[in-house]
Scaffold this motif. Structure first.
Motif, PDB file in Angstrom:
ATOM      1  N   UNK A  20      10.191   5.889 -26.360  1.00 61.39           N
ATOM      2  CA  UNK A  20      10.627   7.113 -26.708  1.00 61.39           C
ATOM      3  C   UNK A  20       9.482   7.939 -26.963  1.00 61.39           C
ATOM      4  N   UNK A  21       9.711   9.272 -27.004  1.00 59.23           N
ATOM      5  CA  UNK A  21       8.276   9.988 -27.140  1.00 59.23           C
ATOM      6  C   UNK A  21       7.789   9.932 -28.371  1.00 59.23           C
ATOM      7  N   UNK A  22       8.314   9.967 -29.506  1.00 61.95           N
ATOM      8  CA  UNK A  22       8.175   9.669 -30.934  1.00 61.95           C
ATOM      9  C   UNK A  22       8.079   8.014 -31.401  1.00 61.95           C
ATOM     10  N   UNK A  23       6.849   7.451 -31.894  1.00 57.68           N
ATOM     11  CA  UNK A  23       7.330   6.003 -32.351  1.00 57.68           C
ATOM     12  C   UNK A  23       8.239   6.118 -33.462  1.00 57.68           C
ATOM     13  N   UNK A  24       8.773   4.912 -33.835  1.00 60.45           N
ATOM     14  CA  UNK A  24       9.616   4.800 -35.096  1.00 60.45           C
ATOM     15  C   UNK A  24       8.864   5.332 -36.261  1.00 60.45           C
ATOM     16  N   UNK A  25       9.645   5.858 -37.156  1.00 62.63           N
ATOM     17  CA  UNK A  25       8.941   6.134 -38.400  1.00 62.63           C
ATOM     18  C   UNK A  25       8.240   5.507 -39.084  1.00 62.63           C
TER      19      UNK A  25
END
Length: 256
Positions: A20-25
């Motif tokens: 995904x573009x953003x990593x897991x929080x």
């Protein structure tokens, strides 16, 4: 030399390989959005067990926390040697399907004189056909991470969270994915601006056009419900993201 420590599953990926573009929080809250990276030495042993079982250990430079490293193992005490352990197990369920389960631990003494540790557990089921492996297949992955402080009669969980994602490759050119996650005492850019942490519950979906094995265009939507720890009211965060991802030049293969 400076290496990407063998901690967890997502934390071992280079940014261009993120699903995904953003990593897991939880990654950016517990260990760092790009994983644990430090100068040190690691050694791995492929055990003689009847399945694929790999044990990895490492020791590293004492590193104080910064924007890229959330875990404080930076004590200047002579006896402080930050250490990591990782255990990976891989099983063949069918000719096309594998099951992987792993555990990780990283610990050291912080600049405050207390012990700071991170723990993780991951599970991955992957189905990739022996033929046309670049045209179809799916992956189901989940991971739990926590960061703990102990010492002087204290033991506290500073942050913890999990994510679950499923990825599907439909054709050689198209793939998609969905992820749900929850992080307690997490940090995001909007919470950083407010100077607090909070509980983050987030869902993301994306679709990608894979122009080649070295390029991709990805469109992603993410919806997060954020509840700040300071007692402020919960709010929603909507995001549309577009990513152009290109890999240029020599690049060694990633770990399976």
């Amino acid at each position: 030399g400076k290496i990407r420590g063998a901690f967890g599953k997502h934390g071992r990926l280079h940014t261009h390989a993120f699903p995904f573009i953003e990593p897991p929080v939880v990654m950016g809250t517990v260990i760092g959005s790009e994983g644990f990276k430090d100068s040190g030495v690691e050694a791995s042993w492929l055990t003689a067990l009847p399945w694929y079982a790999e044990v990895t250990g490492g020791i590293y430079e004492a590193l104080a926390p910064d924007g890229a490293h959330l875990l404080d193992v930076g004590s200047a005490a002579h006896g402080n040697v930050p250490a990591l352990a990782h255990f990976k197990n891989l099983f063949d369920l069918t000719d096309d399907t594998t099951f992987e389960i792993g555990g990780s631990a990283l610990t050291g003494m912080g600049t405050d004189g207390l012990h700071h540790s991170a723990f993780g557990a991951d599970l991955t089921v992957r189905n990739v056909p022996l033929t046309r492996s670049n045209q179809r297949g799916w992956t189901l992955q989940t991971e739990y991470l926590s960061r703990v402080t102990s010492g002087a009669g204290l033991r506290a969980t500073d942050a913890e969270g999990w994510y679950v994602h499923v990825l599907r490759r439909w054709t050689q050119a198209w793939a998609s994915g969905a992820r749900i996650e929850r992080t307690r005492h997490g940090a995001t850019d909007v919470l950083d601006q407010a100077g607090t942490t909070g509980t983050v519950e987030k869902a993301s979906v994306n679709t990608a056009w894979l122009g080649s094995e070295f390029s991709a265009v990805r469109l992603e939507y993410a919806l997060a419900r954020v509840t700040p720890d300071d007692g402020a009211g919960a709010f929603l965060d909507h995001r549309f993201l577009l990513q152009f991802n290109f890999t240029i030049g020599f690049h060694p293969p990633h770990a399976y």
